[in-house]
Design an enzyme around this catalytic site. Structure first.
Site, mmCIF file in Angstrom:
data_model
loop_
_atom_site.group_PDB
_atom_site.id
_atom_site.type_symbol
_atom_site.label_atom_id
_atom_site.label_comp_id
_atom_site.label_asym_id
_atom_site.label_seq_id
_atom_site.Cartn_x
_atom_site.Cartn_y
_atom_site.Cartn_z
ATOM 1 N N GLU A 23 0.765 -1.158 -0.439
ATOM 2 C CA GLU A 23 -0.039 0.018 -0.024
ATOM 3 C C GLU A 23 0.417 1.408 0.045
ATOM 4 O O GLU A 23 0.536 2.296 -0.974
ATOM 5 C CB GLU A 23 -0.813 0.870 1.030
ATOM 6 C CG GLU A 23 -2.228 -1.120 1.631
ATOM 7 C CD GLU A 23 -2.912 -1.025 1.827
ATOM 8 O OE1 GLU A 23 -4.046 -0.681 2.108
ATOM 9 O OE2 GLU A 23 -2.256 -1.350 3.438
ATOM 10 N N GLU A 56 -4.204 -9.445 3.358
ATOM 11 C CA GLU A 56 -4.492 -9.215 4.537
ATOM 12 C C GLU A 56 -6.181 -10.758 4.231
ATOM 13 O O GLU A 56 -6.657 -10.145 5.735
ATOM 14 C CB GLU A 56 -5.454 -7.499 4.536
ATOM 15 C CG GLU A 56 -4.141 -6.490 4.853
ATOM 16 C CD GLU A 56 -3.843 -6.065 3.884
ATOM 17 O OE1 GLU A 56 -3.064 -5.417 4.187
ATOM 18 O OE2 GLU A 56 -2.771 -7.138 2.387
#
Length: 226
Positions: free
Chosen positions: A119, A139
């Site tokens: 990210e 995730e």
């Protein structure tokens, strides 16, 4: 004394070197360059320095060792840092919510960019990657969502079906595949990664800063905030 040791640890974790208009920011938190709140604050301070100093035109963000960054520091989690902790101005890693940053950032991805580390790389304007780099948002395997911009930014950088696949499976994408899809701008051998990023940075330094700031602003406003 404990506070001083903690301060020194943060200083050691984020190295900054300014030369010829380029601020090189290096994450150095062995073994995985994981990011906790103090590291986020130190990264934000580095990017705020870039924004505030007229002599600085471009930042290069890179890491040391096998990892660019493994993302959120799970050791910090075991010590009580919540998954939704306040990472301070700029959001997670000091950059994922630094929407007003008007100067270009190049991510020089030296190795594994996992979770929040991926990210963070997605927040950069341009990505130069080692040919050994890998990218993943795992995730989903942990019952979480890549909510530091990943679920919003990845579909802007990849064909939607490929982005959705990465988000839903958590699989790793190698450097060659990332180049093929246009996620990264160029690949380099590991020992040539920083020279390649610096060459790109110098190209940006040679261009007009107000035009670059305007381009970033138009791109941000037309793509929507992540």
């Amino acid at each position: 004394e404990a506070a001083m040791q903690a301060s020194n640890a943060v200083a050691d974790a984020v190295h900054c070197h300014a030369e010829a208009g380029v601020l090189t920011i290096t994450l150095n938190r062995p073994k995985a360059n994981a990011i906790n709140v103090p590291t986020s604050l130190a990264l934000y301070a580095a990017f705020a320095r870039l924004q505030a100093d007229p002599a600085l035109r471009v930042a290069i963000l890179t890491g040391t060792g096998r990892f660019f960054s493994a993302g959120w520091d799970l050791t910090a989690a075991t010590e009580g840092e919540a998954v939704d902790a306040d990472h301070g101005p700029g959001g997670f890693a000091g950059l994922t919510e630094f929407f007003s940053l008007s100067k270009p950032v190049i991510a020089a991805v030296n190795g594994l960019a996992m979770g929040g580390g991926f990210e963070l790389a997605l927040t950069a304007d341009l990505i130069v990657a080692s040919d050994t780099a890998e990218f993943a948002l795992p995730e989903v395997k942990l019952g979480l969502m890549a909510d530091s911009g990943g679920v919003l930014r990845l579909p802007q950088r990849l064909p939607r079906a490929i982005a959705t696949e990465l988000l839903l499976t958590g699989r790793r994408m190698g450097a060659a595949e990332a180049l093929r899809w246009g996620l990264v701008n160029q690949l380099a051998a590991p020992d040539q990664l920083l020279p390649a990023a610096l060459a790109l940075a110098q190209t940006l330094v040679a261009n007009a800063p107000l035009a670059q700031a305007a381009i970033k602003e138009v791109l941000r406003r037309t793509q929507g905030l992540a």
